[in-house]
Design an enzyme around this catalytic site. Structure first.
Site: not given
Ligand code: GAL
Length: 640
Positions: A110, A148-149, A320, A368, A370-371
Site C-alpha cells: 500500500r 491512512n497514516e 488505532e 497482518e 500475525m496481528h
Molecule cells: C497501522 C495501519 C493499519 C495496520 C496497523 C497494524 O500502521 O494504519 O492499517 O496496518 O498499523 O499495526
C-alpha cells in the site's frame, strides 16, 4: 485551570470487505454489546468500491453502513486513497513514489503513490467526491478519516520524476528568480549556482552531502505536498457533510508538518502501538526495553497524546490502539494483562475523545495475519476483549471529564526535526529525542505538559516554557517570549539557523533579554560526557557560550552550562542526561511556582482538571504516597 466537558467513547476498526456479509450483523451486535460507540471502515477498500476503472460497486458499503448503524454504532468512514488498486497504475504509470536511490516503489502492499502526482490526486478527488455525495448526509456516518497514516513506510519524501517537476515549480514560486535562490542557499559555495529552475535537481545521488538549504527546501516542499493532497479531500467532504474530519497520524513521525495538515481537519487522531514502538523506534537502553517489554515506554504514548492534542487544536482521538501482539516490530510480545485498559485510560486522561482498537477480528490471511484483534480469527474473544469491556463499564460510571490546560509548555516543531536530520553535526543528534527526553524529565517530576506549536503567540497561561533544539524561532514565539514573565528554558541549539538554513550573524541564540553568544559547538560520542561543576553531565552536544549574564550552572571545565538572562529566560548550553535533567529542572520548577515530586520508575501521573490519574507501567506492584497500584494499575482520585 480550565477544563472542557468531554464525552469519552470507545471504538474499533473493522473491514466488512474481509468477511462474509452473513457475519456483519452478528459482528455489529457484538461490538455494540461490548460498549463500543465507533466503528471505522473503508480506508483500504478501493478495489472493492471500484473493481475496474469507473465501474463502481458501492452497494455492499451501503449495506455495511446500514447494518453497523442499525446496531447503534457510529461509522467513521475512511477515504480509500492509501491503497490505490492495481488498475490505477495502468492509468498513471508514473504515479509511484521513488526511494532515495531513485527506484520506483512497487505495487503489492500500500501507500505506493507520490503525493505530488496530479493525475492520482484527481482520481482521489473523484472517489472522495463519490463517497461524500453518497454518504455525506447518511445518519450513521458521524466522522470521516482522510487516507491512512500519511508518511507510513517512508513515503513522504519521494525522489520521482514527478516530484522533481513539482519541486521546480515550487521553487519558482518561493524564490521567483534563480538568483534569489542562489543567494538564499549560498550556492556560490562549490560553484553550485543555477541559471534556471530547470537545472535544479533533487538532493539525492549527489557525490557527497548536498547543500543543506537545498535539502531543507525539498523537505518543506515534500511536507507541502501532503498538505495539498489532504486539503483536496477535506474540501470535498466538507461540501457534502457536517461530520468532523480526522486523519490518523503516527508515532515518532516527523516527515511532514502535522500542524499544517491539521489546519484543514477537525480532529487529530493517532495510532498507538506501545509495544511496537518500544521495540521498533524508541532510543533507550536494553535494560529499559526489557523492563517495559510488555507495557511499552511509560512516556512515549503520553508525549504523543499531548502532541496530537496540540495538533488537533484540542480535539484528538486514538484511531488505532494496539490490542495484543502486532506483526511489524522486530519483536512482538504479548501485552501484560491490564495494558489494553491502562493505555485507554492514559489517553482519556490526556483528553482523548475516543479510543478505537485495531482491529475487530484478527485476519487469517495476507500481511497482518500475525496481528492480534479483539477477536481471534475464529471469532472467540482475544484477551483485550474483556479489558475493553471493563473500560466501557468504567466509562459509563465516570462523569464526563475533560482535560486541563497544563502549566508547563514544551514547543515541538517539525521543521526543526528536518533541520537536524539534514545537518546533525553529531551522529546521534535527534530533535525528536531531545524534545522527548525533556518531556520524560518533566513527567518524572510529576508534571502535566502541553505541547506548543512553534508559532505560539501567547504564553501567558504557562509557568514554565521550554523549546530545546527549535532551529528557527518564529516571530510570534520570539515576541511572546519577550513579553513572558514565567520561567523559560531555551537551548541547546535553539534559534541558531535562519529560515534558509544559514548561520545568523550576530551569532545565536539572539533571544530577548539574553546577552549570550554561542562561540563554539561540539558533538561528542556517547562515552565522552561533559561533567557539570555541581554534578551531572551533558552528553552528545555542548556549546561554549560567552555571556555577561548570570551563570547558574557551569561545566567542570569552566564554561556556562545554564545561563539566566534578564527576567526569567534561561539558556541551556548542552544536552543533559536523564538524571541531570531532573537536577536542573527542580530549581527552575520551584522558581516557576511548580511543585515537583520524583515518581518511581514506571509510575506516572496526569492532572486532568479536577481528577488526577496514576498509572503503573511497571510489571511489579508499586506503593507510593499512600497509593497502591498493581502491575498495569490505574487509579483516579480528586485532585487535592
Ligand atoms: C497501522 C495501519 C493499519 C495496520 C496497523 C497494524 O500502521 O494504519 O492499517 O496496518 O498499523 O499495526
Amino acid at each position: 485551570m480550565t477544563h472542557t466537558d468531554l464525552q469519552r467513547t470507545l471504538g474499533v476498526c473493522y473491514y466488512p470487505e474481509h468477511w462474509p456479509e452473513s457475519q456483519w450483523a452478528e459482528d455489529a451486535a457484538r461490538m455494540a454489546a461490548l460498549g463500543l460507540t465507533w466503528v471505522r471502515i473503508g480506508e483500504f477498500a478501493w478495489s472493492r468500491l471500484e473493481p475496474q476503472p469507473d465501474r463502481l460497486d458501492f452497494d455492499w458499503l451501503d449495506r455495511a453502513i446500514d447494518t453497523l448503524g442499525k446496531a447503534g454504532l457510529k461509522v467513521v468512514l475512511g477515504t480509500p486513497t492509501a491503497a490505490p488498486p492495481r488498475w490505477m497504475l495502468d492509468r498513471h504509470p508514473d504515479m509511484l513514489a521513488h526511494d532515495r536511490e531513485g527506484r520506483p516503489r512497487g505495487f503489492g502492499s500500500r501507500r505506493h503513490y507520490d503525493f505530488a502526482h496530479q493525475g492520482y490526486r484527481r482520481d482521489c478527488a473523484r472517489i472522495v467526491d463519490l463517497l461524500a455525495r453518497r454518504y455525506g448526509r447518511n445518519p450513521h456516518v458521524a466522522a470521516w478519516q482522510t487516507d491512512n497514516e500519511y508518511a507510513c513506510n517512508d513515503t513522504v519524501v519521494s525522489y520521482s520524476p514527478v516530484a522533481l517537476a513539482a519541486f521546480r515549480n515550487w521553487l519558482a514560486q518561493r524564490y521567483q528568480s534563480p538568483d534569489a535562490l542562489n543567494r538564499a542557499w549560498g550556492n556560490v559555495f562549490w560553484s553550485m549556482d543555477y541559471a534556471s529552475f530547470d537545472e535544479v535537481g533533487l538532493p539525492n545521488l549527489t557525490v557527497c552531502e548536498p547543500n543543506p538549504a537545498h535539502v531543507m527546501a525539498f523537505r518543506r516542499f515534500a511536507s507541502d505536498m501532503v498538505v495539498e493532497f489532504n486539503r483536496v479531500q477535506a474540501d470535498i467532504i466538507r461540501k457534502h457533510s457536517d461530520a468532523p474530519i480526522a486523519h490518523n497520524y503516527m508515532g515518532q513521525i516527523t516527515d511532514f508538518d502535522h500542524y499544517a495538515v491539521a489546519a484543514d481537519l477537525d480532529i487529530a487522531a493517532w495510532d498507538a502501538y506501545p509495544l511496537g514502538f518500544l521495540s521498533d523506534r524508541l532510543a533507550a537502553s536494553a535494560d529499559h526495553k526489557r523492563r517495559f517489554v510488555r507495557q511499552g515506554d511509560p512516556d512515549f504514548q503520553a508525549f504523543h497524546h499531548d502532541l496530537y492534542r496540540a495538533v488537533g487544536r484540542g480535539r484528538w482521538w486514538i484511531m488505532e490502539q494496539q490490542p495484543g501482539p502486532v506483526n511489524w516490530a522486530p519483536w512482538n510480545p504479548d501485552p501484560l494483562p491490564g495494558m489494553a485498559r491502562l493505555w485507554a485510560w492514559e489517553a482519556f486522561a490526556h483528553g482523548a475523545e475516543a479510543v478505537c482498537y485495531f482491529r475487530w477480528r484478527q485476519a487469517p490471511f495476507a500481511q497482518e495475519q500475525m496481528h492480534a484483534g479483539l477477536l481471534r480469527p475464529d471469532s472467540a474473544p482475544a484477551p483485550a476483549h474483556d479489558e475493553v469491556a471493563q473500560v466501557a463499564r468504567e466509562l459509563a460510571a465516570m462523569p464526563n471529564q475533560g482535560t486541563a490546560q497544563a502549566r508547563v509548555g514544551l514547543v515541538f516543531d517539525y521543521a526543526s526535526a528536518w533541520a537536524w536530520e539534514t545537518q546533525p553535526q553529531g551522529r546521534d543528534f535527534s530533535y525528536f529525542r531531545l524534545v522527548f527526553e525533556t518531556y520524560v524529565a518533566l513527567r518524572r517530576l510529576g508534571l502535566s505538559i502541553d505541547i506548543l506549536p512553534p508559532d505560539t503567540a501567547d504564553l501567558s497561561g504557562y509557568s514554565l516554557v521550554l523549546a530545546p533544539g527549535a532551529a528557527t524561532l518564529s516571530d510570534n514565539l520570539l515576541s511572546a517570549l519577550g513579553r513572558y514573565a514565567g520561567v523559560s528554558v531555551l537551548g541547546p541549539r535553539t534559534n541558531c539557523k535562519t529560515v534558509e538554513f544559514a548561520t545568523p550573524v550576530p551569532l545565536p541564540p539572539n533571544l530577548p533579554g539574553l546577552a549570550a553568544t554561542v562561540a563554539r559547538v561540539e558533538s561528542l560520542p556517547p562515552d565522552v560526557p561533559v561533567p557539570l561543576a555541581g554534578g551531572g553531565q551533558f552528553r552528545a552536544w555542548r556549546e561554549k557560550v560567552e555571556t555577561g549574564d548570570a551563570v547558574v550552572v557551569a561545566t567542570a571545565d569552566g564554561w556556562p552550562a545554564l545561563i539566566r538572562g534578564q527576567g526569567n529566560l534561561h539558556y541551556l548550553c548542552g544536552w543533559p542526561d536523564a538524571d541531570t535533567w531532573l537536577h536542573l529542572l527542580r530549581p527552575l520548577c520551584k522558581a516557576a511556582g511548580l511543585e515537583t515530586v520524583t515518581l518511581p520508575d514506571g509510575l506516572r501521573r496526569r492532572d486532568a482538571g479536577g481528577v488526577t490519574f496514576h498509572f503503573n507501567y511497571g510489571a511489579e506492584p508499586v506503593d507510593w504516597n499512600g497509593l497502591h497500584l498493581p502491575p498495569a494499575g490505574v487509579i483516579w482520585t480528586a485532585t487535592p
